[in-house]
Design an enzyme around this catalytic site. Structure first.
Site, PDB file in Angstrom:
ATOM      1  N   GLY A   9      41.997  34.131  35.815  1.00 36.79           N
ATOM      2  CA  GLY A   9      41.187  34.297  37.027  1.00 36.79           C
ATOM      3  C   GLY A   9      40.164  33.186  37.183  1.00 36.79           C
ATOM      4  N   GLY A  12      38.818  32.173  40.622  1.00 37.62           N
ATOM      5  CA  GLY A  12      38.035  33.151  41.377  1.00 37.62           C
ATOM      6  C   GLY A  12      36.537  32.896  41.263  1.00 37.62           C
ATOM      7  N   ASP A  61      50.729  33.789  35.020  1.00 46.60           N
ATOM      8  CA  ASP A  61      50.537  34.955  35.874  1.00 46.60           C
ATOM      9  C   ASP A  61      50.434  36.186  34.979  1.00 46.60           C
ATOM     10  OD1 ASP A  61      51.116  37.131  37.844  1.00 46.60           O
ATOM     11  OD2 ASP A  61      51.427  35.408  39.160  1.00 46.60           O
ATOM     12  N   LEU A  62      49.557  37.105  35.342  1.00 44.12           N
ATOM     13  CA  LEU A  62      49.449  38.338  34.535  1.00 44.12           C
ATOM     14  C   LEU A  62      50.714  39.178  34.620  1.00 44.12           C
ATOM     15  CD1 LEU A  62      45.839  39.815  34.822  1.00 44.12           C
ATOM     16  CD2 LEU A  62      46.797  38.288  33.120  1.00 44.12           C
ATOM     17  N   ALA A  85      42.737  39.548  38.493  1.00 36.22           N
ATOM     18  CA  ALA A  85      43.068  40.869  39.047  1.00 36.22           C
ATOM     19  C   ALA A  85      43.341  40.742  40.531  1.00 36.22           C
ATOM     20  CB  ALA A  85      41.891  41.838  38.857  1.00 36.22           C
ATOM     21  N   GLN A  86      44.101  41.697  41.082  1.00 36.12           N
ATOM     22  CA  GLN A  86      44.075  41.915  42.531  1.00 36.12           C
ATOM     23  C   GLN A  86      42.784  42.700  42.696  1.00 36.12           C
ATOM     24  OE1 GLN A  86      43.421  42.672  45.700  1.00 36.12           O
ATOM     25  NE2 GLN A  86      44.269  44.705  45.353  1.00 36.12           N
ATOM     26  N   TYR A  98      51.622  46.819  43.412  1.00 31.49           N
ATOM     27  CA  TYR A  98      51.296  45.464  42.967  1.00 31.49           C
ATOM     28  C   TYR A  98      49.959  45.467  42.213  1.00 31.49           C
ATOM     29  CZ  TYR A  98      49.915  40.605  43.050  1.00 31.49           C
ATOM     30  OH  TYR A  98      49.491  39.361  42.661  1.00 31.49           O
ATOM     31  N   SER A 132      34.993  47.602  35.819  1.00 32.11           N
ATOM     32  CA  SER A 132      34.287  47.616  37.105  1.00 32.11           C
ATOM     33  C   SER A 132      33.555  48.929  37.365  1.00 32.11           C
ATOM     34  CB  SER A 132      35.316  47.400  38.216  1.00 32.11           C
ATOM     35  OG  SER A 132      34.772  47.731  39.472  1.00 32.11           O
ATOM     36  N   GLU A 134      33.581  50.254  40.041  1.00 33.78           N
ATOM     37  CA  GLU A 134      34.477  51.006  40.923  1.00 33.78           C
ATOM     38  C   GLU A 134      35.152  52.156  40.151  1.00 33.78           C
ATOM     39  OE1 GLU A 134      34.691  50.472  44.169  1.00 33.78           O
ATOM     40  OE2 GLU A 134      36.456  51.628  44.695  1.00 33.78           O
ATOM     41  N   TYR A 156      42.849  50.422  43.121  1.00 35.54           N
ATOM     42  CA  TYR A 156      42.180  49.398  42.309  1.00 35.54           C
ATOM     43  C   TYR A 156      41.344  50.063  41.214  1.00 35.54           C
ATOM     44  CZ  TYR A 156      38.557  46.027  41.023  1.00 35.54           C
ATOM     45  OH  TYR A 156      37.688  45.241  40.320  1.00 35.54           O
TER      46      TYR A 156
END
Ligand code: NAP
Ligand code: GDD
Length: 343
Positions: A9, A12, A61-62, A85-86, A98, A132, A134, A156
C-alpha cells in the site's frame, strides 16, 4: 546494520508518509505496487525518481500469495507494514467479495508468506497490520479502546475484523512479532479525493475560485475522530520497535461531525457551507457508522505517542494545499481559453 522495511500500500496516503518516515530513520525501504494502466505513483514521486531513488518499488498484489512469498525472499525485510487494502467503506458495499479477498484474505496470504520465510531462514520479520476503528462500527461503548468489542457495519469493517483477528491468531499460534494499529480516521492533503474530508476541501476551494457551484454529500451528522496521517504513521513504527507485540488504538480523542468539517473548511475560505452544500442520498450507506471516538491512552503510556496536529491545523493544512491546486487549475483554464481564442 541497515534495517530493511517492506510496505504494502505504499502508493496510498499512509504508505507515502510511512516511506518518508522510514527513509529519514535510515531504513532501506521497499514498496509493493499494483500493476495499473496509469503510473499511480503521484504520492511517492519525490522518492522514486532521481539519480538515487530512495524507495524501491516491486510489482505485486495481495491477491497473489506466491508473488508475496517471492518478494519476501528477495527483499529479506526486517519489518513488514501491511497497509494495502480496498479501503473505501462505501465501495465495499458494491464490491464485498473483492473487499473480502484483498482486505481480509490478503492479510492471511501475507502472514502465511512471512511464516514460511521466517521458518526457512530463522530470521524474525516484524509485522504491522493496519486495523481500523471501522471495526467498532455500531459502537457498544464510547470512547472506544483496545478492549471494546467489535460490531462492524460494512463489508470493509468485517474484512478488517478478520484481518485483525488472524493477525492476533498468528501472533499467538506461531510466535510472530505481529502488532495491530487500530487507527481512527486520519487525513492529509494526500487523502484520496472520495473520502469525505478531502472531498470537502477540494470542492470548497474550487467553489471559492468559481470552478464549481455545489458540493453534494450524504450524512452530515456522522461523527469522527479525525487526525493527521503524518502523525499516525509514527505510531506504526513505534509499535514494531517494542519488544513485545501488541495492539493499540491510535486517535486524537476529539469528536467532530461532517457538518463541523464543512463549517470549518468553508469558514476558512470566508464562505458559508449552507450556501453550497446539498444532500444527495446516493452518498448514504446501507448501514452507517454514526460515531467513532478513540481513547489512545495505551499508545500514549506504552509507546509515548500522541497526536501533534490539532483539528483546526489539519483543516487549514488541507484547505491551503487544495486552494493551491485550484489556483493552478484556474490558471490552466485561463491559459487554454486564451490560447483557443487566439488560435
Ligand atoms: P489508501 O490511500 O486507500 O491506500 C490503499 C493502498 O492499498 C494503495 O496503495 C492501493 O494501491 C493499495 N492496494 C489496494 N488494493 C491492493 C491489492 N489488491 N494489492 C496490493 N495493494 C493494494 O488507504 P490509506 O488511507 O493510506 O490507509 C492505509 C491502510 O490503513 C488501509 O489498509 C486502510 O484500510 C487502513 N486504515 C486507514 C484509515 C484512514 O483513516 N486512512 C484508518 C484506519 C485504517 P493503489 O494506489 O494501486 O490503489
Ligand atoms: N466518502 C463520503 N462521501 N463520506 C460521506 C459523504 C460523502 O459524500 N457524505 C457524508 N459522508 C460520511 C460517511 O457516511 C461517513 O459516515 C463519514 O462521512 C466518513 O466517511 P469517509 O471519509 O468515507 O470515511 P470512513 O469513516 O467511512 O472510512 C475511513 O475511515 C476508516 C477508519 O474509521 C476510511 O479511511 C477507512 O479505510 C478507515 O478504516
Amino acid at each position: 546494520m541497515q534495517r530493511r522495511a517492506l510496505i504494502t500500500g505504499v502508493t496510498g496516503q499512509d504508505g507515502s508518509y510511512l516511506a518518508e518516515v522510514l527513509i529519514a530513520k535510515g531504513y532501506e525501504v521497499h514498496g509493493l505496487r499494483r500493476r495499473s494502466s496509469t503510473f499511480g505513483t503521484e504520492r511517492i514521486e519525490h522518492l522514486i525518481f532521481g539519480d538515487e531513488p530512495q524507495l524501491h518499488l516491486h510489482y505485486g498484489d495481495l491477491a497473489d500469495g506466491n508473488g508475496l512469498m517471492r518478494l519476501l525472499r528477495e527483499v529479506e525485510p526486517h519489518e513488514v507494514y501491511n497497509l494495502a487494502a480496498q479501503s473505501h467503506v462505501r465501495v465495499s458495499f458494491d464490491q464485498p467479495t473483492y473487499t473480502a479477498d484483498v482486505t481480509a484474505v490478503g492479510t492471511l496470504r501475507l502472514l502465511e508468506a512471512i511464516r514460511d520465510v521466517q521458518d526457512d531462514t530463522g530470521r524474525q520479520i516484524r509485522f504491522y497490520q493496519a486495523s481500523s476503528s471501522e471495526m467498532f462500527g455500531k459502537v457498544v461503548e464510547t470512547p472506544q479502546k483496545e478492549t471494546t468489542p467489535f460490531y462492524p457495519r460494512s463489508p470493509y469493517g468485517v474484512a478488517k475484523v478478520y484481518s485483525h483477528w488472524i493477525t492476533v491468531n498468528y501472533r499467538e499460534s506461531y510466535d510472530l512479532h505481529a502488532s495491530c494499529g487500530i487507527l481512527f480516521n486520519h487525513e492529509s492533503p494526500r487523502r484520496g479525493e472520495t473520502f469525505v474530508t478531502r472531498k470537502i476541501t477540494r470542492a470548497a476551494t474550487r467553489i471559492k475560485l468559481g470552478l464549481q457551484d455545489k458540493l453534494y454529500l450524504g450524512n452530515l451528522d456522522a461523527k469522527r475522530d479525525w487526525g493527521f496521517a503524518g502523525d499516525y504513521v509514527e505510531a506504526m513504527w513505534l509499535m514494531l520497535q517494542q519488544e513485545t507485540p501488541d495492539d493499540y488504538v491510535v486517535a486524537t480523542n476529539e469528536l467532530y461531525s461532517v457538518r463541523d468539517f464543512c463549517e470549518k473548511t468553508f469558514g476558512h475560505l470566508g464562505l458559508n457551507y449552507e450556501d453550497h452544500v446539498e444532500i444527495d442520498p446516493r452518498y448514504y450507506r446501507p448501514a452507517e457508522v454514526d460515531l467513532l471516538l478513540g481513547d489512545s491512552i495505551k499508545a500514549y503510556t506504552q509507546l509515548g505517542w500522541k497526536p501533534r496536529t490539532s483539528f483546526d491545523a489539519l483543516v487549514a493544512m488541507m484547505v491551503d494545499h487544495d486552494l493551491d491546486l485550484a489556483q493552478r487549475e484556474q490558471v490552466l483554464k485561463t491559459t487554454v481559453s486564451a490560447y483557443s481564442k487566439a488560435a
